[in-house]
Design an enzyme around this catalytic site. Structure first.
Site, PDB file in Angstrom:
ATOM      1  N   SER A 130       0.849  -1.185   0.000  1.00  0.00           N
ATOM      2  CA  SER A 130       0.000   0.000   0.000  1.00  0.00           C
ATOM      3  C   SER A 130       0.886   1.236   0.000  1.00  0.00           C
ATOM      4  CB  SER A 130      -0.878   0.007   1.258  1.00  0.00           C
ATOM      5  OG  SER A 130      -1.528   1.257   1.435  1.00  0.00           O
ATOM      6  N   TYR A 143      -2.677   0.196  10.584  1.00  0.00           N
ATOM      7  CA  TYR A 143      -2.632  -0.251   9.191  1.00  0.00           C
ATOM      8  C   TYR A 143      -1.268   0.056   8.575  1.00  0.00           C
ATOM      9  CZ  TYR A 143      -3.954  -0.968   4.311  1.00  0.00           C
ATOM     10  OH  TYR A 143      -4.024  -1.414   3.019  1.00  0.00           O
TER      11      TYR A 143
END
Length: 234
Positions: A130, A143
């Site tokens: 990501s 995250y």
């Protein structure tokens, strides 16, 4: 044994994982990873050559049983993941634990179990990371923490497995139009317009680029960012 190269894709039933399955389905025998065997069996029937790979990736016993019948593996794509948002002050230990178990520990465990098959085929490991693997901000501590850790894992794995002929790629998309993105917008209290964000198929094409790299080369890292261009009618 399938005559096609074999690709295992975790999180294959939706979002980015499903798009990767669609992209690789014409050239590979697919092992479609997920937890729902019946749903995976139905999905398998939509591809020329595919079968379910049903396992809870946090369960070492299930993983061991699932990989036992895989003698060779050309491509392992780690696409399964969870998104938990919240401040350090409010996130529970369980939220931290689940995030790292799914996004990092399960990746390491499955990769370790499949390294003999990957080495035999001189295969590839491709991790869907990501943009959060490079930067963090308010609300994204857990995250981003998992994605920073995943980047460290793949960087180390790349160096460790080079001598065994296994190539390792890390794909870093920005915001992608998936169910996870819709949930994130809801958490942020913002309207969600899927057409404004990276489409899953674009991430799948980046995976294809890595898969099709010739043996003397590796797509080590690839970052895909939203262009910010306003689409007509948007």
């Amino acid at each position: 044994m399938s005559p096609h190269p074999v690709a295992l894709i975790t999180g294959a039933s939706r979002g980015i994982g499903r798009a990767i399955a669609d992209e690789l389905g014409s050239t590979h025998h697919l092992l479609l990873g997920g937890r729902d065997l019946s749903a995976l069996a139905e999905l398998s029937s939509s591809f020329p050559s595919a079968e379910p790979f049903a396992a809870e990736l946090r369960d070492a016993g299930q993983v061991a049983a699932a990989v036992a019948g895989i003698p060779r593996l050309e491509v392992l794509v780690h696409s399964a993941g969870v998104l938990r948002m919240g401040s350090v002050a409010e996130l529970s230990d369980d939220a931290w634990r689940e995030s790292f178990e799914v996004n990092v520990f399960a990746v390491a465990s499955l990769t370790r179990a499949l390294l003999p098959a990957l080495r035999s085929a001189r295969g590839q490991v491709i991790a869907i990371n990501s943009g959060s693997g490079y930067s963090s901000g308010a609300g994204s501590s857990v995250y981003s923490g998992t994605k920073f850790a995943l980047r460290a894992l793949t960087d180390a794995l790349r160096d460790e497995e080079r001598a065994h002929g296994v190539r390792v790629s890390s794909i870093h998309p920005g915001r992608v139009a998936t169910d996870m993105q819709e949930e994130l917008h809801a958490w942020e209290g913002k309207d969600y317009r899927p057409e404004a964000w990276i489409q899953p198929g674009q991430v799948a094409r980046a995976v294809r680029l890595a898969v099709d790299a010739t043996p003397e080369s590796t797509i080590e890292t690839l970052s895909i960012r939203p262009s910010g261009i306003t689409l007509e009618g948007g």
